[in-house]
Design a protein around this motif. Structure first.
Motif, PDB file in Angstrom:
ATOM      1  N   VAL A  75       0.850  -1.346   0.141  1.00 57.10           N
ATOM      2  CA  VAL A  75       0.146   0.156   0.066  1.00 57.10           C
ATOM      3  C   VAL A  75       0.872   1.225   0.023  1.00 57.10           C
ATOM      4  N   GLU A  76       0.589   2.147  -0.970  1.00 59.42           N
ATOM      5  CA  GLU A  76       1.257   3.316  -1.105  1.00 59.42           C
ATOM      6  C   GLU A  76       0.422   4.392  -0.631  1.00 59.42           C
ATOM      7  N   VAL A  77       0.908   5.488  -0.073  1.00 61.67           N
ATOM      8  CA  VAL A  77       0.228   6.833   0.196  1.00 61.67           C
ATOM      9  C   VAL A  77       1.234   7.913   0.075  1.00 61.67           C
ATOM     10  N   ALA A  78       0.780   8.727  -0.861  1.00 60.30           N
ATOM     11  CA  ALA A  78       1.654   9.971  -1.142  1.00 60.30           C
ATOM     12  C   ALA A  78       1.052  11.129  -0.955  1.00 60.30           C
ATOM     13  N   GLY A  79       1.670  12.009  -0.205  1.00 61.20           N
ATOM     14  CA  GLY A  79       1.033  13.545   0.138  1.00 61.20           C
ATOM     15  C   GLY A  79       1.993  14.485   0.118  1.00 61.20           C
ATOM     16  N   ASP A  80       1.489  15.745   0.366  1.00 61.70           N
ATOM     17  CA  ASP A  80       2.438  16.780   0.496  1.00 61.70           C
ATOM     18  C   ASP A  80       3.037  17.137   1.692  1.00 61.70           C
ATOM     19  N   ARG A  81       2.409  16.335   2.799  1.00 64.18           N
ATOM     20  CA  ARG A  81       2.777  16.720   4.117  1.00 64.18           C
ATOM     21  C   ARG A  81       2.965  15.294   4.833  1.00 64.18           C
ATOM     22  N   ALA A  82       4.323  15.074   5.301  1.00 63.20           N
ATOM     23  CA  ALA A  82       4.571  13.691   5.734  1.00 63.20           C
ATOM     24  C   ALA A  82       3.514  13.397   7.013  1.00 63.20           C
ATOM     25  N   ASP A  83       3.151  14.208   7.852  1.00 65.20           N
ATOM     26  CA  ASP A  83       2.319  14.177   9.027  1.00 65.20           C
ATOM     27  C   ASP A  83       1.111  13.651   8.613  1.00 65.20           C
ATOM     28  N   ASP A  84       0.424  14.059   7.568  1.00 66.27           N
ATOM     29  CA  ASP A  84      -0.810  13.457   6.860  1.00 66.27           C
ATOM     30  C   ASP A  84      -0.790  11.938   6.350  1.00 66.27           C
ATOM     31  N   VAL A  85       0.530  11.780   5.633  1.00 70.62           N
ATOM     32  CA  VAL A  85       0.695  10.464   5.391  1.00 70.62           C
ATOM     33  C   VAL A  85       0.784   9.470   6.431  1.00 70.62           C
ATOM     34  N   ARG A  86       1.645   9.626   7.372  1.00 71.77           N
ATOM     35  CA  ARG A  86       1.572   8.984   8.752  1.00 71.77           C
ATOM     36  C   ARG A  86       0.305   8.787   9.264  1.00 71.77           C
ATOM     37  N   ALA A  87      -0.410   9.716   9.370  1.00 69.43           N
ATOM     38  CA  ALA A  87      -1.707   9.541   9.959  1.00 69.43           C
ATOM     39  C   ALA A  87      -2.718   8.744   9.114  1.00 69.43           C
ATOM     40  N   ALA A  88      -2.732   8.592   8.054  1.00 70.47           N
ATOM     41  CA  ALA A  88      -3.324   7.972   6.819  1.00 70.47           C
ATOM     42  C   ALA A  88      -3.049   6.560   7.316  1.00 70.47           C
ATOM     43  N   PHE A  89      -1.989   5.971   7.199  1.00 70.70           N
ATOM     44  CA  PHE A  89      -1.493   4.795   7.713  1.00 70.70           C
ATOM     45  C   PHE A  89      -1.720   4.264   9.032  1.00 70.70           C
ATOM     46  N   GLU A  90      -1.856   5.307   9.982  1.00 70.10           N
ATOM     47  CA  GLU A  90      -2.560   4.887  11.461  1.00 70.10           C
ATOM     48  C   GLU A  90      -3.921   4.804  11.444  1.00 70.10           C
ATOM     49  N   ARG A  91      -4.646   5.172  10.524  1.00 72.19           N
ATOM     50  CA  ARG A  91      -6.186   5.081  10.214  1.00 72.19           C
ATOM     51  C   ARG A  91      -6.484   3.815   9.718  1.00 72.19           C
ATOM     52  N   LEU A  92      -5.403   3.369   8.783  1.00 74.96           N
ATOM     53  CA  LEU A  92      -5.747   2.173   7.904  1.00 74.96           C
ATOM     54  C   LEU A  92      -5.679   0.957   8.827  1.00 74.96           C
ATOM     55  N   LEU A  93      -4.556   0.867   9.468  1.00 73.68           N
ATOM     56  CA  LEU A  93      -4.360  -0.525  10.157  1.00 73.68           C
ATOM     57  C   LEU A  93      -5.531  -1.080  10.920  1.00 73.68           C
ATOM     58  N   PRO A  94      -6.050  -0.181  11.927  1.00 78.91           N
ATOM     59  CA  PRO A  94      -7.091  -0.728  12.555  1.00 78.91           C
ATOM     60  C   PRO A  94      -8.456  -0.831  11.947  1.00 78.91           C
ATOM     61  N   ALA A  95      -8.522  -0.244  10.642  1.00 80.55           N
ATOM     62  CA  ALA A  95      -9.849  -0.156   9.835  1.00 80.55           C
ATOM     63  C   ALA A  95      -9.654  -1.754   9.013  1.00 80.55           C
ATOM     64  N   VAL A  96      -8.520  -2.698   9.003  1.00 80.96           N
ATOM     65  CA  VAL A  96      -8.478  -3.693   8.263  1.00 80.96           C
ATOM     66  C   VAL A  96      -7.996  -4.872   9.044  1.00 80.96           C
ATOM     67  N   PRO A  97      -8.529  -5.165  10.023  1.00 83.72           N
ATOM     68  CA  PRO A  97      -8.112  -6.252  10.949  1.00 83.72           C
ATOM     69  C   PRO A  97      -7.619  -7.598  10.250  1.00 83.72           C
ATOM     70  N   GLY A  98      -8.122  -7.885   9.161  1.00 75.99           N
ATOM     71  CA  GLY A  98      -7.926  -9.079   8.409  1.00 75.99           C
ATOM     72  C   GLY A  98      -6.163  -9.020   7.876  1.00 75.99           C
ATOM     73  N   TRP A  99      -5.452  -8.031   8.228  1.00 78.06           N
ATOM     74  CA  TRP A  99      -4.233  -7.798   7.534  1.00 78.06           C
ATOM     75  C   TRP A  99      -3.291  -7.344   8.594  1.00 78.06           C
TER      76      TRP A  99
END
Length: 301
Positions: A75-99
């Motif tokens: 999974v790749e997430v690209a953005g203008d702000r590193a903090d926004d990219v990190r926050a996106a990954f932190e939202r993703l993992l709890p939302a997909v418990p099968g991974w």
């Protein structure tokens, strides 16, 4: 980017992928772009494997760490702000418990810009990358996207093979060399100009320099693309990384419609290059980026 593995007992491959893709799509928004690549492991529960998709092999000089290599899905997430990219990954993992996370790395593109339709950036060795990429959408698609009639599964047409290589760079050793020596090892000036005097937007005449007096025969660019009129059929989009404690390097990423003719052919030619002593590939993997839309998920059942 983060590589994920499916959790054992987490349901069939089709359902797990739908869950994951839905979670990834939910991250998209202003300033954030997302992408998904399938590793060979994604097909262990079903689906028709792209014909060249395997776990990335170890090439001469590699020291692959299994905990930083491969993965069922990238999974790749690209953005203008590193903090926004990190926050996106932190939202993703709890939302997909099968991974579960296999490995993760953060990258950036120093001096990121576009010139003549090519995305350019400066790597940790202080050289500008991206001049070898095509400038137009048509040539980009010709190099990167799978075509009908290639022998690939029908669902894969319009997708692309992605190679990721996490390459640790010996920056302290490199910086001890003079700039002219560095330029001879690379085969270009730091700003992208050719050593034989050809402008950046033209092709050098390596045939007129058979002994490598101007551009050494073991320089990176000469081995990677010995005939600049016939460039390697791949498109690069690499990032720098800095993990701290001196662990800096390149997250090399390239896309092609044919692994054997693209990345693997270039990698074989680079054996013995002058730059090899400054490089150590420690991780990454082979992935297949599906075509646009989500219809491809249906083949997993």
């Amino acid at each position: 980017m983060v590589a994920l593995d499916r959790v054992a007992g987490g349901g069939g491959s089709g359902g797990a992928l739908r869950e994951l893709v839905s979670g990834v799509r939910a991250l998209e928004g202003p300033g954030l772009a997302v992408g998904v690549g399938l590793g060979a492991g994604a097909f262990e529960g079903g689906g028709t494997l792209p014909r060249q998709l395997v776990d990335m092999p170890s090439f001469p000089g590699d020291l692959l760490d299994p905990t930083r290599s491969h993965g069922d899905v990238l999974v790749e997430v690209a953005g203008d702000r590193a903090d926004d990219v990190r926050a996106a990954f932190e939202r993703l993992l709890p939302a997909v418990p099968g991974w579960r996370e296999r490995w993760r790395i953060e990258g950036f593109r120093a001096a990121n810009r576009e010139e003549d339709g090519r995305g350019l950036a400066r790597n940790p060795f202080h050289f500008t990358e991206g001049f070898g990429n095509p400038a137009g959408d048509r040539e980009t698609a010709d190099r990167a996207l799978v075509r009908a009639g290639q022998g690939e599964p029908e669902w894969a047409v319009g997708g692309s093979y992605q190679v990721v290589r996490i390459i640790r760079l010996a920056t302290e050793l490199w910086d001890k060399d003079s700039i002219p020596e560095q330029e001879r090892i690379i085969g270009r000036r730091r700003d992208g100009r050719w050593l034989d005097g050809a402008p950046t937007d033209e092709e050098p005449n390596f045939a007129a320099d058979p002994k490598g007096r101007l551009t050494p025969l073991d320089s990176h660019v000469r081995l990677a693309a010995p005939d600049r009129r016939d460039p390697p059929p791949l498109v690069r989009r690499s990032y720098s990384y800095d993990r701290g404690d001196g662990d800096t390097g390149l997250v090399f990423s390239c896309f092609q419609r044919d692994l054997a003719k693209g990345f693997e052919a270039v990698q074989k030619r680079l054996a013995g290059e002058a730059m090899a002593k400054y490089l150590l590939t420690t991780g990454g993997g082979y992935y297949f980026v599906p075509p646009p839309g989500d219809n491809w998920i249906n083949m997993f059942g």
